[in-house]
Design a protein around this motif. Sequence first.
Motif, PDB file in Angstrom:
ATOM      1  N   ILE A   1      15.221   2.515   5.523  1.00 59.42           N
ATOM      2  CA  ILE A   1      13.914   1.968   5.897  1.00 59.42           C
ATOM      3  C   ILE A   1      14.043   0.482   6.201  1.00 59.42           C
ATOM      4  O   ILE A   1      13.524  -0.023   7.207  1.00 59.42           O
ATOM      5  CB  ILE A   1      12.881   2.191   4.771  1.00 59.42           C
ATOM      6  N   LYS A  43       5.053   7.595   5.168  1.00 62.29           N
ATOM      7  CA  LYS A  43       6.256   7.768   5.975  1.00 62.29           C
ATOM      8  C   LYS A  43       6.365   9.228   6.402  1.00 62.29           C
ATOM      9  O   LYS A  43       6.036  10.127   5.619  1.00 62.29           O
ATOM     10  CB  LYS A  43       7.497   7.400   5.152  1.00 62.29           C
ATOM     11  N   PRO A  44       6.833   9.505   7.645  1.00 68.14           N
ATOM     12  CA  PRO A  44       7.165   8.511   8.686  1.00 68.14           C
ATOM     13  C   PRO A  44       5.909   8.055   9.414  1.00 68.14           C
ATOM     14  O   PRO A  44       4.934   8.795   9.508  1.00 68.14           O
ATOM     15  CB  PRO A  44       8.081   9.299   9.614  1.00 68.14           C
ATOM     16  N   LEU A  96       3.829   1.291   1.813  1.00 65.68           N
ATOM     17  CA  LEU A  96       4.607   2.326   2.483  1.00 65.68           C
ATOM     18  C   LEU A  96       4.950   3.372   1.428  1.00 65.68           C
ATOM     19  O   LEU A  96       5.419   3.026   0.340  1.00 65.68           O
ATOM     20  CB  LEU A  96       5.903   1.755   3.069  1.00 65.68           C
TER      21      LEU A  96
END
Length: 207
Positions: free
Chosen positions: A17, A106-107, A83
Amino acid sequence: MQDGRPVVAIVDDDVSIREALEPLLRLSGWRVEAFACAGAFLEWAAPDGPGCVLLDMSLPDLNGLDLQIRIADERPQMPIIFLTGFGDVPTTVRAMKAGAVEFLTKPFEDHVLLAAVERAIERSRAIVAERAGLRELRARYELLSRREREVMHLIVAGLLNKQVGGELGISEITVKAHRGRLMEKMKAASFAELVKMSEKLGLGTSA
């Protein structure tokens, strides 16, 4: 020369990431700092200028929501974009109520992330400007004499010049003189503006 660009801090233990986000953010013009854990981020000397944090919810050393509390307390100029690999409603609601700009699962698409970063940086700029303005306001207040502060506290509390004079044992003319000087030192264009300054400074009605 110091880099004056806004900084985006990535705090995520997933190296893939970090490696994916760093070039994307740099190409968009941001300065980027990446950290694999909360501890490393907290040891980093964050700049006073605009910035934001891309924060993974699940870190090896500290829960993302707990780190959010630390950031809000210690680095309020850095809004947070969460995130996460999973998203549940209670966690999302808690994060947003605590001031998060966005909660991305995510994603996510690059344009969605970049738009969130833009919003976070704009919020950060506003926070930085507000803090700078408050520092300047405090500096002006420090220039006031004790008597000028006493007069200021009483007039913003709603007392007339004559009443202020009675409270302080001075003439109305003297009150007007102090009032004029303090207005000049505070750079207040009107009484209403002086009241707003007093509110920002958190002043009471006593000197």
